[in-house]
Design an enzyme around this catalytic site. Structure first.
Site, PDB file in Angstrom:
ATOM      1  N   ASP A  82      -7.724  -6.509  13.674  1.00  0.00           N
ATOM      2  CA  ASP A  82      -7.377  -7.830  14.197  1.00  0.00           C
ATOM      3  C   ASP A  82      -8.255  -8.205  15.388  1.00  0.00           C
ATOM      4  O   ASP A  82      -8.759  -9.324  15.483  1.00  0.00           O
ATOM      5  CB  ASP A  82      -5.893  -7.870  14.574  1.00  0.00           C
ATOM      6  CG  ASP A  82      -5.462  -6.646  15.362  1.00  0.00           C
ATOM      7  OD1 ASP A  82      -6.330  -5.813  15.722  1.00  0.00           O
ATOM      8  OD2 ASP A  82      -4.259  -6.504  15.625  1.00  0.00           O
ATOM      9  N   ASP A 129       0.821  -1.211   0.000  1.00  0.00           N
ATOM     10  CA  ASP A 129       0.000   0.000   0.000  1.00  0.00           C
ATOM     11  C   ASP A 129       0.855   1.263   0.000  1.00  0.00           C
ATOM     12  O   ASP A 129       0.380   2.341   0.375  1.00  0.00           O
ATOM     13  CB  ASP A 129      -0.920   0.008   1.235  1.00  0.00           C
ATOM     14  CG  ASP A 129      -2.354  -0.346   0.868  1.00  0.00           C
ATOM     15  OD1 ASP A 129      -2.591  -0.695  -0.299  1.00  0.00           O
ATOM     16  OD2 ASP A 129      -3.233  -0.279   1.739  1.00  0.00           O
ATOM     17  N   ASP A 160       7.684  -6.362   9.258  1.00  0.00           N
ATOM     18  CA  ASP A 160       8.913  -6.532  10.046  1.00  0.00           C
ATOM     19  C   ASP A 160       9.017  -7.915  10.670  1.00  0.00           C
ATOM     20  O   ASP A 160       9.929  -8.151  11.478  1.00  0.00           O
ATOM     21  CB  ASP A 160       8.986  -5.473  11.149  1.00  0.00           C
ATOM     22  CG  ASP A 160       7.801  -5.555  12.101  1.00  0.00           C
ATOM     23  OD1 ASP A 160       6.665  -5.682  11.614  1.00  0.00           O
ATOM     24  OD2 ASP A 160       8.009  -5.486  13.324  1.00  0.00           O
TER      25      ASP A 160
END
Length: 693
Positions: A420, A267, A328
């Site tokens: 989430d 994105d 990451d």
């Protein structure tokens, strides 16, 4: 301890031969030892013997040298702190004011300033009264002098203030403090129950286990092994520092290539970063990885919109599970073989969540304190809830979902910044179960600067409150048992997401300094010292190597309550910043295994060239062009420290209250307020994330 050497059994039947030997020396620097028999030399000697005045002097000098060195180190540190305060606060060198955009914090900042101004005014009265000998508050009682004892206008004003304080202000503060203390004790009891549950899990060695060979096919005539179709998604946005590590780690997952598809969901709005990611994807494509690159033209909904767009592809229907990794995160090659088998013969299982491990946990003081918090979150909170309740909040990454569970729960929604937690709550309401694997760890980073950590915590604490407003009707009307509804509403949302930041900020940052000026409502020592230290000790148990940081951890958690309280209010009342997503800045730290993998990749240059020969000329031209753009180094940006006004104002408020407690001879309160004020000062000057030597 060295083993004792005893050879007397060798000659036990023989009589001792020889005579005792006495060794005497005139030099006073040596001691006199008498040896009687062959084993006398191995007997312990008294500590008092063998030492003379000269040796004692050297020992004392060495200890004095160490003490002076410690004092000098503290003085140097204090002098450096004063220099930093002068440079950043007075001269404003290489600093900038932090934006109050987060949580519309201007109102909170105004309230704190009013408290500070009031405290300074009251402190001036208290200091004047102290030097004039007007000590009317002694112990638990308050003596108001009679009208005939008034000694002038200032004395009259001070006595009027004492009466007004005792009759009107103290009862309000006492009521609020009792309410906050009750919430504090409830939350502490919840932490203790979680710790007891963790101890029980350790004692009984309870953990999800894989039975047999999960990939062995039941069909005798078949190939012998059957692997399910797995989709791996790597959502990212302007992740220049870490994209290469995550793509490399995911492409090395040990799973059949024809049963695995990797989606890089980019994105990024920076075209240079897009070219870098495309080049990395093309490189791994040439090496045989089944990996594709996706970039949205309409970038709405942040991460939830990115994942929702990727799941809408037609080819996703052929896959049974989806693993998600943030940019990451660096999973081990056996990640899928440790997580996917848990779904076999368990049709109610919707999520398998792995634990995080951090490559930069020892980078500075801030990363060490974050490691304490996150270790408790994973090993205690999520593990206990996973074992006893089969429910916990999805961490957004390092987890494997059953695609059927996602679809039946409504898929990814863009209504909050905690997509989430949103999907986890909806899946739980639909009856899906979760498993947490504490022994499966995925490497990642924690924020190394306070600015990045502050923005992350704002999102993590405003999003749940926003979600709570949206999910409350669905929770109440759901068909799950009542005790599960109570757990979701009272524990999962209210106690751990709302009550914790509320009482922490109100009790330790507002009520405690105010009670120094309203002694009738003084908090007991066990509230500000004993119970917090004990709870900090419990929090630090999952990370025992961090035990020396227990005091900084306690003080820093109280400091962070300002940001968490501000975020909680923002999410609860749906203020402007409750739907603000700021990508957490990464440093691109590499683990030792990553470095070894890089060396191994360099040694395979010949094989890569052979693979590239099979590609067309146009593909090679495009790949070389992307690699040339990849080699262009980004221009380094000079780090500018921020000044956080709310934290600085609270620092001065706490330091002002510490002076008042010193006048009242309240030792424990003085030291707590002093250290807490210094911690707020360090955070306000953006010093908490400095490198550790």
């Amino acid at each position: 301890m060295a083993p004792r050497l005893d050879f007397s059994n060798w000659w036990a039947k023989d009589t001792r031969k020889g005579t005792p030997v006495v060794v005497k020396m005139e030099n006073p620097n040596y001691s006199v030892v008498e040896i009687d028999g062959p084993d006398a030399a191995f007997r312990p000697v008294e500590k008092s013997r063998g030492k003379n005045a000269k040796q004692v002097t050297w020992v004392l000098l060495l200890k004095a040298h160490r003490a002076v060195g410690c004092v000098a180190w503290i003085a140097t540190l204090f002098w450096a702190l004063l220099g930093t305060i002068k440079r950043r606060l007075i001269f404003r060198q290489d600093v900038a004011l932090a934006s109050e955009k987060l949580g519309k914090g201007k109102l909170l900042f105004t309230v704190i300033k009013v408290f500070l101004a009031t405290s300074l005014t009251i402190l001036a009265f208290e200091v004047a009264a102290y030097f004039k000998g007007w000590h009317y508050f002694q112990g638990p009682g308050l003596h108001i002098p009679r009208t005939s004892d008034i000694q002038g206008l200032l004395h009259l004003v001070y006595v009027t203030w004492l009466s007004f304080r005792a009759d009107y202000i103290a009862p309000l503060i006492q009521a609020l403090s009792k309410f906050c203390v009750a919430l504090f004790l409830i939350q502490s009891a919840d932490r203790m129950i979680l710790c007891l549950g963790c101890f029980w899990i350790k004692y009984k060695k309870i953990k999800p286990r894989i039975v047999g060979d999960p990939f062995k096919s039941d069909d005798v005539e078949g190939s012998g092994y059957e692997y399910p179709m797995v989709l791996v998604q790597i959502p990212m946005c302007n992740e220049r520092e870490v994209y290469e590590q995550s793509i490399s780690a995911v492409c090395q997952l040990d799973w059949p290539k024809d049963r695995l598809l990797i989606q890089v969901l980019d994105d990024s709005d920076d075209e240079s970063i897009q070219c870098l990611i495309k080049a990395e994807v093309a490189t791994w494509n040439q090496r045989g990885a089944n990996i594709i690159y996706r970039h949205r033209l309409v970038r709405t909904g942040y991460k939830a919109g990115n994942l929702k767009s990727a799941m809408s592809c037609e080819y996703v229907q052929a896959y049974e599970f989806v693993a998600i990794f943030d940019a990451d995160f660096q999973p081990n090659p056996d990640f899928l073989k440790q997580t996917v088998p848990h779904f076999k013969d368990n049709p109610e299982l919707g999520l398998v969540q792995a634990r995080w491990a951090f490559v930069n946990k020892d980078e500075n003081l801030l990363t060490r304190l974050q490691n304490i918090n996150l270790c408790f979150h994973f090993e205690v909170e999520q593990q206990v809830n996973g074992v006893f309740l089969n429910f916990f909040g999805f961490n957004g990454t390092a987890g494997v979902w059953r695609i059927k569970a996602l679809e039946e729960s409504g898929g990814w929604l863009e209504r909050t910044t905690v997509e989430d937690m949103d999907i986890a709550v909806r899946a739980h309401l639909n009856g899906w179960k979760f498993i947490f694997l504490n022994d499966v760890k995925v490497l990642c980073e924690v924020p190394e600067s306070y600015e990045a950590y502050r923005k992350q915590q704002h999102r993590w604490h405003s999003g749940p409150m926003h979600l709570f407003r949206l999910c409350l009707p669905a929770i109440i009307t759901s068909k799950i048992p009542i005790w599960k509804k109570a757990n979701l509403i009272l524990l999962f949302f209210l106690l751990r997401k709302l009550i914790l930041p509320f009482y922490s900020f109100t009790l330790f940052c507002i009520i405690l300094p105010l009670t120094m000026f309203v002694p009738e409502a003084e908090l007991p020592v066990w509230v500000i010292c004993y119970v917090p230290v004990f709870m900090s000790f419990l929090n630090i148990l999952p990370a025992p190597k961090s035990f020396p940081f227990i005091v900084p951890y306690l003080l820093f958690e109280n400091t962070m309550s300002v940001t968490k309280f501000n975020a909680m209010v923002s999410g609860l009342f749906q203020l402007g910043s409750s739907y603000e997503w700021v990508v957490t800045k990464k440093a691109g730290r590499s683990s030792e295994s990553d470095l070894l993998a890089a060396v191994e990749r360099e040694s395979k240059t010949t094989n890569q060239l052979q693979i590239q020969r099979g590609a067309s000329e146009s593909e090679l031209t495009e790949l070389n062009r992307l690699k040339e753009q990849k080699e262009v180094a980004p221009i380094p940006v000079k780090r500018v420290n921020k000044i956080y006004r709310k934290e600085l104002t609270l620092a001065f408020l706490l330091l002002t209250a510490s002076i008042r407690s010193l006048l009242a001879s309240q030792g424990v309160h003085f030291y707590f307020l002093l250290f807490q004020g210094v911690t707020f000062l360090l955070v306000g000057l953006d010093l908490i994330g400095e490198q550790m030597s």
